[in-house]
Design a protein around this motif. Sequence first.
Motif, PDB file in Angstrom:
ATOM      1  N   THR A 213       1.004  -1.130  -0.133  1.00 28.35           N
ATOM      2  CA  THR A 213       0.150  -0.217  -0.036  1.00 28.35           C
ATOM      3  C   THR A 213       1.170   1.058   0.027  1.00 28.35           C
ATOM      4  OG1 THR A 213      -0.133   0.616   2.545  1.00 28.35           O
ATOM      5  CG2 THR A 213      -1.960  -1.184   1.593  1.00 28.35           C
ATOM      6  N   TRP A 214       0.743   2.104  -0.575  1.00 28.17           N
ATOM      7  CA  TRP A 214       0.655   3.548  -0.450  1.00 28.17           C
ATOM      8  C   TRP A 214       0.569   4.695   0.158  1.00 28.17           C
ATOM      9  CZ3 TRP A 214       5.583   3.970  -2.069  1.00 28.17           C
ATOM     10  CH2 TRP A 214       6.750   2.377  -2.679  1.00 28.17           C
ATOM     11  N   HIS A 215       1.220   5.655   0.551  1.00 24.12           N
ATOM     12  CA  HIS A 215       0.409   6.713   0.492  1.00 24.12           C
ATOM     13  C   HIS A 215       1.413   7.618   0.656  1.00 24.12           C
ATOM     14  CE1 HIS A 215      -2.003   4.194   3.815  1.00 24.12           C
ATOM     15  NE2 HIS A 215      -1.157   3.923   3.779  1.00 24.12           N
ATOM     16  N   LYS A 216       0.367   8.286  -0.270  1.00 22.12           N
ATOM     17  CA  LYS A 216       0.782  10.376  -0.868  1.00 22.12           C
ATOM     18  C   LYS A 216       1.041  11.416   0.833  1.00 22.12           C
ATOM     19  CE  LYS A 216      -1.658  11.786  -3.736  1.00 22.12           C
ATOM     20  NZ  LYS A 216      -2.281  12.833  -4.918  1.00 22.12           N
ATOM     21  N   VAL A 217       2.482  11.129   0.467  1.00 18.38           N
ATOM     22  CA  VAL A 217       2.349  12.358   2.099  1.00 18.38           C
ATOM     23  C   VAL A 217       2.577  13.368   1.794  1.00 18.38           C
ATOM     24  CG1 VAL A 217       2.971  10.129   3.813  1.00 18.38           C
ATOM     25  CG2 VAL A 217       5.188  11.647   2.051  1.00 18.38           C
ATOM     26  N   LEU A 218       2.798  14.365   1.109  1.00 13.29           N
ATOM     27  CA  LEU A 218       3.425  15.588   0.285  1.00 13.29           C
ATOM     28  C   LEU A 218       3.418  15.218  -0.831  1.00 13.29           C
ATOM     29  CD1 LEU A 218       5.214  18.338   0.588  1.00 13.29           C
ATOM     30  CD2 LEU A 218       6.853  17.456  -0.072  1.00 13.29           C
ATOM     31  N   TYR A 219       2.154  16.696  -1.193  1.00 14.36           N
ATOM     32  CA  TYR A 219       1.213  16.616  -2.367  1.00 14.36           C
ATOM     33  C   TYR A 219       1.100  18.323  -2.413  1.00 14.36           C
ATOM     34  CZ  TYR A 219      -2.116  16.791  -5.973  1.00 14.36           C
ATOM     35  OH  TYR A 219      -2.520  17.446  -7.439  1.00 14.36           O
ATOM     36  N   LEU A 220       1.311  19.376  -3.446  1.00 12.73           N
ATOM     37  CA  LEU A 220       1.067  20.677  -3.496  1.00 12.73           C
ATOM     38  C   LEU A 220      -0.364  21.033  -4.853  1.00 12.73           C
ATOM     39  CD1 LEU A 220       4.293  22.208  -3.659  1.00 12.73           C
ATOM     40  CD2 LEU A 220       2.874  21.887  -1.757  1.00 12.73           C
ATOM     41  N   ASP A 221       0.056  20.147  -6.413  1.00  9.91           N
ATOM     42  CA  ASP A 221      -1.258  20.540  -6.690  1.00  9.91           C
ATOM     43  C   ASP A 221      -0.857  19.586  -8.037  1.00  9.91           C
ATOM     44  OD1 ASP A 221       0.714  21.859  -9.326  1.00  9.91           O
ATOM     45  OD2 ASP A 221       0.315  23.348  -7.353  1.00  9.91           O
ATOM     46  N   GLU A 222      -2.299  19.164  -9.082  1.00  9.47           N
ATOM     47  CA  GLU A 222      -1.538  18.848 -10.470  1.00  9.47           C
ATOM     48  C   GLU A 222      -0.099  19.183 -11.367  1.00  9.47           C
ATOM     49  OE1 GLU A 222      -5.400  18.640 -12.372  1.00  9.47           O
ATOM     50  OE2 GLU A 222      -6.228  17.422 -10.863  1.00  9.47           O
ATOM     51  N   LYS A 223       0.214  20.251 -10.879  1.00  3.48           N
ATOM     52  CA  LYS A 223       1.620  20.212 -12.057  1.00  3.48           C
ATOM     53  C   LYS A 223       2.973  20.543 -11.035  1.00  3.48           C
ATOM     54  CE  LYS A 223      -0.879  24.448 -13.943  1.00  3.48           C
ATOM     55  NZ  LYS A 223      -1.508  26.232 -14.501  1.00  3.48           N
ATOM     56  N   THR A 224       3.016  19.888  -9.907  1.00  2.65           N
ATOM     57  CA  THR A 224       4.442  20.010  -9.178  1.00  2.65           C
ATOM     58  C   THR A 224       4.205  19.133  -8.326  1.00  2.65           C
ATOM     59  OG1 THR A 224       3.422  22.729  -7.984  1.00  2.65           O
ATOM     60  CG2 THR A 224       5.696  21.053  -7.625  1.00  2.65           C
ATOM     61  N   GLY A 225       5.492  18.463  -8.874  1.00  4.00           N
ATOM     62  CA  GLY A 225       5.978  16.814  -8.217  1.00  4.00           C
ATOM     63  C   GLY A 225       7.025  16.882  -7.763  1.00  4.00           C
ATOM     64  N   PHE A 263      11.430  21.190   1.102  1.00  6.49           N
ATOM     65  CA  PHE A 263      10.471  21.126   2.122  1.00  6.49           C
ATOM     66  C   PHE A 263      10.775  20.217   3.042  1.00  6.49           C
ATOM     67  CE2 PHE A 263       7.321  23.012  -0.827  1.00  6.49           C
ATOM     68  CZ  PHE A 263       6.490  23.086  -0.646  1.00  6.49           C
ATOM     69  N   LYS A 264      10.329  19.937   4.361  1.00  5.20           N
ATOM     70  CA  LYS A 264      10.905  18.999   5.691  1.00  5.20           C
ATOM     71  C   LYS A 264      10.306  18.563   6.725  1.00  5.20           C
ATOM     72  CE  LYS A 264      14.157  19.285   9.089  1.00  5.20           C
ATOM     73  NZ  LYS A 264      15.211  20.359   9.732  1.00  5.20           N
ATOM     74  N   THR A 265      10.464  17.198   6.572  1.00  3.02           N
ATOM     75  CA  THR A 265       9.187  16.427   8.173  1.00  3.02           C
ATOM     76  C   THR A 265      10.417  15.826   8.849  1.00  3.02           C
ATOM     77  OG1 THR A 265       7.888  14.670   8.101  1.00  3.02           O
ATOM     78  CG2 THR A 265       9.876  14.306   6.397  1.00  3.02           C
ATOM     79  N   THR A 266      10.043  16.295   9.795  1.00  2.00           N
ATOM     80  CA  THR A 266      11.011  15.813  11.167  1.00  2.00           C
ATOM     81  C   THR A 266      10.480  14.277  11.750  1.00  2.00           C
ATOM     82  OG1 THR A 266      10.765  17.069  12.967  1.00  2.00           O
ATOM     83  CG2 THR A 266      12.142  17.534  11.159  1.00  2.00           C
ATOM     84  N   ASP A 267       9.116  13.743  11.022  1.00  2.00           N
ATOM     85  CA  ASP A 267       8.196  12.360  11.672  1.00  2.00           C
ATOM     86  C   ASP A 267       8.285  12.050  10.866  1.00  2.00           C
ATOM     87  OD1 ASP A 267       6.458  14.346   9.741  1.00  2.00           O
ATOM     88  OD2 ASP A 267       5.392  15.439  11.267  1.00  2.00           O
ATOM     89  N   ALA A 268       8.318  11.367   9.630  1.00  2.00           N
ATOM     90  CA  ALA A 268       8.536  10.410   8.920  1.00  2.00           C
ATOM     91  C   ALA A 268       7.514  10.618   7.759  1.00  2.00           C
ATOM     92  CB  ALA A 268       8.995   9.086   9.559  1.00  2.00           C
ATOM     93  N   GLY A 269       7.304  12.110   7.378  1.00  3.50           N
ATOM     94  CA  GLY A 269       6.795  11.907   6.193  1.00  3.50           C
ATOM     95  C   GLY A 269       5.056  13.371   6.981  1.00  3.50           C
ATOM     96  N   LYS A 270       4.843  12.717   7.760  1.00  3.67           N
ATOM     97  CA  LYS A 270       3.346  12.607   8.519  1.00  3.67           C
ATOM     98  C   LYS A 270       2.890  14.919   8.336  1.00  3.67           C
ATOM     99  CE  LYS A 270       2.831   9.304  12.173  1.00  3.67           C
ATOM    100  NZ  LYS A 270       3.270   9.475  13.910  1.00  3.67           N
ATOM    101  N   THR A 271       4.090  15.093   8.462  1.00  6.63           N
ATOM    102  CA  THR A 271       3.669  16.822   8.447  1.00  6.63           C
ATOM    103  C   THR A 271       5.101  16.729   7.406  1.00  6.63           C
ATOM    104  OG1 THR A 271       4.961  17.526  10.709  1.00  6.63           O
ATOM    105  CG2 THR A 271       2.418  17.309  10.255  1.00  6.63           C
ATOM    106  N   TRP A 272       5.279  18.565   6.810  1.00  6.77           N
ATOM    107  CA  TRP A 272       6.254  18.764   6.203  1.00  6.77           C
ATOM    108  C   TRP A 272       6.408  20.605   6.403  1.00  6.77           C
ATOM    109  CZ3 TRP A 272       9.677  15.881   3.178  1.00  6.77           C
ATOM    110  CH2 TRP A 272       8.836  14.641   2.808  1.00  6.77           C
ATOM    111  N   HIS A 273       7.280  21.243   6.016  1.00  6.78           N
ATOM    112  CA  HIS A 273       6.803  22.470   6.497  1.00  6.78           C
ATOM    113  C   HIS A 273       8.299  22.864   5.283  1.00  6.78           C
ATOM    114  CE1 HIS A 273       4.650  22.382  10.457  1.00  6.78           C
ATOM    115  NE2 HIS A 273       5.785  20.976   9.836  1.00  6.78           N
ATOM    116  N   PRO A 274       7.972  23.988   4.349  1.00  2.00           N
ATOM    117  CA  PRO A 274       8.727  24.636   3.673  1.00  2.00           C
ATOM    118  C   PRO A 274       9.923  24.870   4.113  1.00  2.00           C
ATOM    119  CG  PRO A 274       6.832  26.168   3.221  1.00  2.00           C
ATOM    120  CD  PRO A 274       6.742  25.108   4.354  1.00  2.00           C
ATOM    121  N   LYS A 275      11.650  24.912   3.777  1.00  2.00           N
ATOM    122  CA  LYS A 275      11.935  25.888   3.806  1.00  2.00           C
ATOM    123  C   LYS A 275      13.204  26.356   2.581  1.00  2.00           C
ATOM    124  CE  LYS A 275      12.103  23.949   8.111  1.00  2.00           C
ATOM    125  NZ  LYS A 275      11.845  25.309   9.753  1.00  2.00           N
TER     126      LYS A 275
END
Length: 790
Positions: A213-225, A263-275
């Motif tokens: 199974t896969w989970h998308k943990v960081l997504y912005l929009d349909e143009k940005t990967g 973008f950075k996460t410190t909780d294994a992808g649960k939350t992300w913050h721009p850096k």
Amino acid sequence: MCYLIKRRLARSFFVFSLFLSGILALPFLKAQERKTSVSTNPKERLLWYEQYSDLRDHSPFRQKWRFLGPDIISGRCTDIAVPTGSKHTVFVGSATGGVWKTVNSGVTWTSVLEDMPSQSVGDIAIAPSDPQLIWVGTGEANIFRASTAGIGVYKSVDGGESWKHMGLSDTNTIGRIIIHPENPDTVYVAASGHEWTENSDRGVFKTTDGGETWHKVLYLDEKTGAIDIVMDPSNPDTLWAAMWNRTRRRWSDPIPGPGDGVFKTTDAGKTWHPKNNGLPDLNRTGRIGLDIARSNPEVLYAFVDNHNPGRMPQEGERDAYGRLRTGRVIKGAEVYRSGNKGETWEKVSPDNRMMEGFCGTYGWVFGQIRVDPSDEDTVYIMGLSLAKSTDGGRSFRRLWFPELHGDHHGLWIDPSDSDYLINTNDGGINISYDGGETWRHFHHNLPVIQFYNVSLDMADPFHVYGSVQDHGTYRGNVVHTLSRRQRPRGLVTHWESAPGGEGTLIAIDPTNPAVVYSSSFYGRLMRSEFKDGRWITKNIAPQADKNGPLLRGQWLAPTIISPHDPNVIYHGFQFLFRSRDKGETWEKISPDLSYNDTEKQGRLPFSIPYACLTALSESPLLQGLIYAGTDDGRVHVTRNGGKNWTEIVDGLPFNKHVGKLVASRYSENKVYITLNGRRDDDFNDYIFKSVNGGATWEDISGNIPGGPVNVLCEDSKDENILYVGTDLGAFVSLDGGKEWHVLAGGPPAVYVWDLAVHPRDGVLVIATYGRGMFAIDDMDTVRSRAVKER
């Protein structure tokens, strides 16, 4: 015929299922009425490959594909992976030739992943805790004009002996895979999404159950990967991802837009913050590459393709394609360093011409940076060149060595020996044992050469010509091992450079094989003659009218020689030009044959010539009966040498790239066309035949399981035999296109981008985009079976 019925039933069930879910209402319109492009559903692509495999495995034709080469060059490779602690076992991913493995530092290479719907590889990762566990992300993320779409991720648990598809099928391009250092079931994938269209399957994906199974943990929009991702070696819950807003258009390279950044996460992808503190204006940047210093995880580097305006150009200054610079030059490649885990960034690279032009105007192709695992100040960047810094990015020195090709895409540094480097580039793979001062190459035994096309001359033995991605044009002589039994079998084809760039179609005088017509790129036509052991070349490209529009030539602008008079040459821009004296003088014999939609013309430095001719064919039976097709889907015919033109698109899909037109050698009014939807992420099979000069068209794709279809040609001895090349392989029909068989005996799946039957020797020559060139000498089995079945 039972397979044909089965395939049609499978297709019908699949389309019906999509209809029930409301996904595909539009494709039920007549083909020519579609005004928007529909990307192919990845489930259908996977189904097509199953059907193709069934056809291949049960094909009555298992002709031997004789590998012709070349053995003096290799082809574009995208990534390398080495099992932890290994020195001699290396996996390399090729752009369009699958995955290869060596266990002896490159003395020999073996193809280990080739039986899959896409041969395009974006990234390879090996679990640090288990050298037998390998992940491959399909779909090159460098998005060249001729890149091909992937089909998700594959996993091997036995060192590459066997593979299983693990999903993410609609990502199409994958930039990076990161595996947890202790728990190999936890994997992160940076997916950059469709190349040509917008879609939601992009961003950072994570699995904690080995890909079930896969989970998308960081997504912005349909143009940005997500294009890159790195993990903190001291804390695997901390990761940084580079996001990139990019979509290629047929008329434009990717144009910077909002959404780029780190973008950075410190909780294994649960939350992300721009850096992004300290990075340039990200509304005008392109691709960003990342790496972390294993010796000091506080230190990160970002390699930024900066399109913010820089200096004014000098008077008359031109870019790499010879286009006049009219505005400010982009700042170009820049290196940023963080000493606090990405909280702030500082530009460290110099402002000079080397960095400005390090990635040309196409930094979206590169974007790779590596830090020496044992020294935080030793950094490598990859662009047109490979460059090294030993002072933390404050200065860079280009690394050069004979046979170290340009256009660099990957670098592995041995954690236990920083002088041991493995580099991938457009020429294949190179290995250094002294920190980049000297390099080995593997041109002779890593056959992942990307041919755009093939042309044949009438010498004896005959030569094959083809233009090769980033190498230019090459030719090899072919000894036909069946019809010339007095010559020993197994002779090595001799290859050498030939006139023409990488972006060219090649036409050879049928009465004098020493005369060749080819282009550099974008239609800049040359005539070359082989005299006294060398080529003498003259530029003969038609010129625009003094007060007329600039000429638009495609990357592979079409050039043909009239089958009725070798002095008559046709060359296509948006207009068709004719020369009656081998290119010395030209006359324009058509209006603009494209749609010439002004809203689909790009702007410098991103623009690509579009609305251009891509295919030409003059009837061998009637002089002046010429068919012409364009990259925006228009098709015309003239029956009087260009005095009058008639559009013949009724019944054809709308706005599809015309790949091939073939005026039949057997019937004056018969003509074939192949159309290609790759540039819309549309992978359907488009093959049509007309028996009335294009007034009406009949779909003859029959039981071919999907496309894209790249080429069609008639047999040189039997009018009912047709050959077709697709992104899965080569096909033959014995009955004019009613039913198709796989020409088995070659690689399990391969991009066949061109093929041709030698008119004298009857040999079928197959040009692949990723595995070099092949010949099938014994075509008599095909012809005799065709006679028996009538």
